[in-house]
Design a protein around this motif. Sequence first.
Motif, short mmCIF file in Angstrom:
data_model
loop_
_atom_site.label_atom_id
_atom_site.label_comp_id
_atom_site.label_asym_id
_atom_site.label_seq_id
_atom_site.Cartn_x
_atom_site.Cartn_y
_atom_site.Cartn_z
N ARG A 142 88.09 71.41 62.21
CA ARG A 142 87.49 72.74 62.38
C ARG A 142 86.28 72.93 61.48
O ARG A 142 85.26 73.49 61.90
N MET A 143 86.36 72.46 60.24
CA MET A 143 85.22 72.60 59.33
C MET A 143 84.03 71.76 59.80
O MET A 143 82.90 72.25 59.87
N VAL A 144 84.29 70.51 60.10
CA VAL A 144 83.21 69.62 60.53
C VAL A 144 82.69 70.03 61.90
O VAL A 144 81.48 70.03 62.15
N GLY A 145 83.59 70.40 62.80
CA GLY A 145 83.18 70.82 64.13
C GLY A 145 82.27 72.03 64.11
O GLY A 145 81.30 72.12 64.88
N GLU A 146 82.53 72.96 63.21
CA GLU A 146 81.68 74.15 63.12
C GLU A 146 80.27 73.77 62.67
O GLU A 146 79.27 74.30 63.18
N GLU A 147 80.16 72.85 61.73
CA GLU A 147 78.82 72.43 61.29
C GLU A 147 78.13 71.57 62.35
O GLU A 147 76.91 71.64 62.51
N MET A 148 78.90 70.76 63.09
CA MET A 148 78.29 70.00 64.18
C MET A 148 77.79 70.93 65.28
O MET A 148 76.78 70.64 65.94
N ARG A 149 78.47 72.04 65.49
CA ARG A 149 77.95 73.06 66.43
C ARG A 149 76.59 73.57 65.97
O ARG A 149 75.66 73.72 66.76
N ARG A 150 76.47 73.81 64.67
CA ARG A 150 75.20 74.29 64.15
C ARG A 150 74.10 73.24 64.33
O ARG A 150 72.97 73.56 64.69
N VAL A 151 74.46 71.97 64.12
CA VAL A 151 73.47 70.89 64.20
C VAL A 151 73.04 70.64 65.64
O VAL A 151 71.84 70.48 65.93
N LEU A 152 74.01 70.62 66.57
CA LEU A 152 73.73 70.19 67.94
C LEU A 152 73.64 71.34 68.94
O LEU A 152 73.25 71.12 70.10
N GLY A 153 74.02 72.55 68.54
CA GLY A 153 73.81 73.71 69.40
C GLY A 153 74.85 73.92 70.48
O GLY A 153 74.64 74.73 71.38
N GLN A 154 75.98 73.19 70.42
CA GLN A 154 77.06 73.40 71.38
C GLN A 154 78.38 73.51 70.62
O GLN A 154 78.56 72.86 69.56
N PRO A 155 79.34 74.31 71.12
CA PRO A 155 80.62 74.43 70.44
C PRO A 155 81.40 73.11 70.43
O PRO A 155 81.37 72.36 71.42
N PHE A 156 82.07 72.83 69.32
CA PHE A 156 83.02 71.73 69.22
C PHE A 156 84.39 72.37 69.11
O PHE A 156 84.78 72.86 68.06
N MET A 157 85.11 72.37 70.23
CA MET A 157 86.33 73.14 70.35
C MET A 157 87.55 72.27 70.06
O MET A 157 87.79 71.26 70.73
#
Length: 328
Positions: A49-64
């Motif tokens: 959840r922590m890494v996925g939220e930052e990857m969302r910020r980097v790539l512009g799509q949700p990581f669910m």
Amino acid sequence: MATRRDVLASAACLAAAPWAAMAQEAYPARPVRMLVPYAPGGATDIVARMVGEEMRRVLGQPFMVENRPGAAGILAVETMARARPDGYTLMVGNVTTNAITPVLFQRRMSIDYEKEVVPVARLADLPAFLLATTTNFPARSLAEAIDYARRNPGRVNYCSSGVGSYQQFDAVMLGRREGLDMTHVPMPGGAGPTITELLNGNLHLCFLNVATAAGMVRDGRIRALAVASDARLPDFPDLPTMAELGYPGIGTVAWQALFAPAETPRQVLLTLHRAAHEALRAEPVREGFRRQGMRPMPETSLEQTRDWLRSELTLWRRTTEAAAIDLG
């Protein structure tokens, strides 16, 4: 007038069109699913959840995050490996689900793990405490716990997250080193039931990750006897490592990593690797990891990440052969 060959060619082009469009679209163009092989709340879920939220910020799509517990991680691993290899189904796994399970339970898996799964990024290293209950258990140090177990054969219960988990291997290796007869109590329900049983004294010893147990160690409800780490932890400077106490090689750092189906296009893997690497440098992740006792562990390249996983699989082949535990 169209020939039969023209009709077939047109049909083939139409059938291929969705795949062609997908190949040309920028990745990611829609939300990404991240499977976690445990129920919510544990260390692997927290990392995802922590890494996925930052990857969302980097790539512009949700990581669910999608929690898929079961079968020592096999359910999540196989679901991810069988998914379309397009970068939209990933998995965050750990040392048990993605290094021990593929070695120990290879015959139970319906996939060829090393051919069908690829590591994308190493995310975190998570040291483990060797914990002792404070309920009707007098040991205040590892030496005292070993002495108590030696004088009470079969009466000391140690726990793990399940048969074949790293916690079981660590306890077995410690017990064999000291000639102890201890009783294994698998706790596949996760950290919550394990903590409950430690608190009430039904479990006496357990290797458990720092993120799960740190709060209860600080307030004295559970006693930490040692830490499985290459150095003492800054937040627990008085707690010795297993190596300091004379047990080098016993105790596992429970790493977490990101995985994908092996046929995922290299450019997609590179995009994910770089995004994960950037996420690990972000202050919210670094601070979140610090609070959980985790260390960000980015690898510098996909090749380095693959070499690291190969070394882990080799290590656990040797370890499982040496331990020769009863799988039940």
